[in-house]
Design a protein around this motif. Structure first.
Motif, PDB file in Angstrom:
ATOM      1  N   ALA A 211       9.553   7.945   0.329  1.00  0.00           N
ATOM      2  CA  ALA A 211       8.570   7.807  -0.756  1.00  0.00           C
ATOM      3  C   ALA A 211       7.974   9.163  -1.115  1.00  0.00           C
ATOM      4  N   ALA A 212       7.671   9.981  -0.091  1.00  0.00           N
ATOM      5  CA  ALA A 212       7.124  11.313  -0.343  1.00  0.00           C
ATOM      6  C   ALA A 212       8.151  12.197  -1.035  1.00  0.00           C
ATOM      7  N   MET A 213       9.387  12.149  -0.565  1.00  0.00           N
ATOM      8  CA  MET A 213      10.450  12.950  -1.169  1.00  0.00           C
ATOM      9  C   MET A 213      10.710  12.544  -2.616  1.00  0.00           C
ATOM     10  N   ARG A 214      10.511  11.263  -2.894  1.00  0.00           N
ATOM     11  CA  ARG A 214      10.738  10.737  -4.243  1.00  0.00           C
ATOM     12  C   ARG A 214       9.538  10.958  -5.171  1.00  0.00           C
ATOM     13  N   GLY A 215       8.498  11.574  -4.657  1.00  0.00           N
ATOM     14  CA  GLY A 215       7.356  11.909  -5.489  1.00  0.00           C
ATOM     15  C   GLY A 215       6.413  10.767  -5.773  1.00  0.00           C
ATOM     16  N   VAL A 216       6.423   9.741  -4.928  1.00  0.00           N
ATOM     17  CA  VAL A 216       5.477   8.649  -5.103  1.00  0.00           C
ATOM     18  C   VAL A 216       4.060   9.169  -4.849  1.00  0.00           C
ATOM     19  N   ASP A 217       3.143   8.848  -5.726  1.00  0.00           N
ATOM     20  CA  ASP A 217       1.750   9.301  -5.603  1.00  0.00           C
ATOM     21  C   ASP A 217       1.181   8.913  -4.233  1.00  0.00           C
ATOM     22  N   LYS A 218       0.475   9.854  -3.584  1.00  0.00           N
ATOM     23  CA  LYS A 218      -0.084   9.580  -2.250  1.00  0.00           C
ATOM     24  C   LYS A 218      -0.975   8.347  -2.235  1.00  0.00           C
ATOM     25  N   ASN A 219      -1.696   8.144  -3.312  1.00  0.00           N
ATOM     26  CA  ASN A 219      -2.591   6.980  -3.380  1.00  0.00           C
ATOM     27  C   ASN A 219      -1.837   5.665  -3.528  1.00  0.00           C
ATOM     28  N   LEU A 220      -0.580   5.744  -3.941  1.00  0.00           N
ATOM     29  CA  LEU A 220       0.223   4.540  -4.154  1.00  0.00           C
ATOM     30  C   LEU A 220       1.297   4.353  -3.080  1.00  0.00           C
ATOM     31  N   MET A 221       1.411   5.337  -2.186  1.00  0.00           N
ATOM     32  CA  MET A 221       2.518   5.328  -1.235  1.00  0.00           C
ATOM     33  C   MET A 221       2.471   4.125  -0.283  1.00  0.00           C
ATOM     34  N   LYS A 222       1.308   3.836   0.258  1.00  0.00           N
ATOM     35  CA  LYS A 222       1.182   2.714   1.194  1.00  0.00           C
ATOM     36  C   LYS A 222       1.584   1.408   0.522  1.00  0.00           C
ATOM     37  N   ALA A 223       1.116   1.204  -0.707  1.00  0.00           N
ATOM     38  CA  ALA A 223       1.445  -0.022  -1.431  1.00  0.00           C
ATOM     39  C   ALA A 223       2.938  -0.094  -1.738  1.00  0.00           C
ATOM     40  N   ALA A 224       3.540   1.064  -2.072  1.00  0.00           N
ATOM     41  CA  ALA A 224       4.966   1.093  -2.387  1.00  0.00           C
ATOM     42  C   ALA A 224       5.804   0.722  -1.164  1.00  0.00           C
ATOM     43  N   VAL A 225       5.421   1.276   0.003  1.00  0.00           N
ATOM     44  CA  VAL A 225       6.158   0.974   1.238  1.00  0.00           C
ATOM     45  C   VAL A 225       5.982  -0.487   1.621  1.00  0.00           C
ATOM     46  N   GLU A 226       4.763  -0.973   1.562  1.00  0.00           N
ATOM     47  CA  GLU A 226       4.514  -2.372   1.917  1.00  0.00           C
ATOM     48  C   GLU A 226       5.270  -3.323   0.991  1.00  0.00           C
ATOM     49  N   SER A 227       5.319  -2.978  -0.286  1.00  0.00           N
ATOM     50  CA  SER A 227       6.014  -3.826  -1.255  1.00  0.00           C
ATOM     51  C   SER A 227       7.508  -3.908  -0.957  1.00  0.00           C
ATOM     52  N   VAL A 228       8.118  -2.742  -0.691  1.00  0.00           N
ATOM     53  CA  VAL A 228       9.551  -2.741  -0.466  1.00  0.00           C
ATOM     54  C   VAL A 228       9.899  -3.376   0.884  1.00  0.00           C
TER      55      VAL A 228
END
Length: 313
Positions: A99-116
């Motif tokens: 997620a970090a390498m893909r440029g996901v916003d730090k504030n959205l990273m936790k939600a992105a990981v949990e979602s996937v």
């Protein structure tokens, strides 16, 4: 959208991909089919920028990959063959890293990981090292990393490889749900998968496109298209009577399965005629159905004819 123009890839004297031109549109799931060595994976690697074409070019979302490869890669989610990853990392660590390498916003990273994690059903192995996972779970981790940044384009090489039947259904449903606002290309050797998720199927053989149709159009090329099959105890007299019907081209009988397949003349609709014939003869049937066509037969006929031409050369 993915646009491929005259893509060619040579390895020495061997031509793996030979002048491919095709377009995959937004909202479409394109199935990429072909025998082993046909050039499917090589084409996908060129689309995603992992391989440089010998000639030709690729545009993703209107951007030429040669002119702006970084932007193109940011728009693509890629699940390669084998789903390579960092085996010593835990699943959660790996997905946060991606997620970090893909440029996901730090504030959205936790939600992105949990979602996937939820979408691909990885919660039970979140703290497990990837190298200890089964092949099926490794494949799901590979799928998770491909979609974690919500890309506009997805390119997937055998996305359900190694999954059990329930997991395959889950992934196919996920692909279908994502397809509304994405461009998706997937290669597969599972022909039922084409019917399950693909709007369009491209078959390549010998590095060239040999068919490009919807799955239903391809089924229409099958000799089984509109054939009628039924399961029953039958004798030679009944089979001969079926063969003598004007609407019937041929009859096939599988004695082991007790299955009779009646092939229509010139693909005409014969279901009602065969049903009436069986009722008149008072034949007891366990099942009766009209065949839509068989993709495996079409695939084999198309690709084998190409391979035969290659041998002649």
């Amino acid at each position: 959208m993915i646009e491929c123009f005259n893509l060619t890839k040579k390895f020495g004297q061997f031509t793996a991909v030979d002048d491919l031109t095709f377009t995959a549109n937004k909202g479409q799931v394109l199935g990429f089919l072909g025998p082993n060595g046909a050039g499917k994976s090589t084409t996908m690697k060129m689309i995603t920028g992992f391989l440089q074409p010998t000639s030709g070019n690729v545009k993703v979302c209107g951007i030429d990959i040669n002119e702006d490869p970084i932007t193109v890669k940011s728009k693509i989610g890629y699940l390669p063959e084998g789903a390579p990853s960092y085996g010593e990392m835990e699943v959660g660590q790996f997905l946060n890293f991606i997620a970090a390498m893909r440029g996901v916003d730090k504030n959205l990273m936790k939600a992105a990981v949990e979602s996937v994690i939820e979408r691909v059903s990885l919660s039970n192995v979140y703290y497990q090292r990837i190298e200890t996972l089964s092949k099926g779970f490794k494949r799901r981790v590979g799928l998770a990393q491909a979609i974690i940044h919500d890309p506009e384009v997805l390119v997937m090489d055998e996305p359900t490889d190694g999954l059990d039947p329930n997991q395959k259904n889950d992934v196919r449903e996920l692909i279908t749900n994502m397809s509304e606002d994405k461009t998706i290309i997937l290669s597969t050797h599972i022909l039922e998968e084409v019917n399950a998720v693909c709007d369009r199927a491209v078959i390549i053989a010998g590095g060239q496109i040999v068919a490009d149709n919807t799955p239903s159009q391809m089924e229409g090329l099958s000799s089984y298209h509109r054939a009628v099959s039924f399961v029953s105890e039958v004798d030679g007299e009944l089979l001969n009577a079926l063969r003598n019907l004007d609407c019937v081209r041929d009859v096939d009988y599988n004695a082991r399965l007790k299955e009779v397949t009646v092939f229509p003349t010139q693909g005409i609709y014969i279901f009602d005629d065969i049903s009436a014939f069986l009722q008149d003869r008072k034949v007891q049937v366990e099942s009766l159905k009209m065949e839509s066509g068989r993709l495996d037969e079409v695939f084999m006929n198309i690709t084998q004819s190409v391979e035969e031409r290659e041998v002649i050369k």
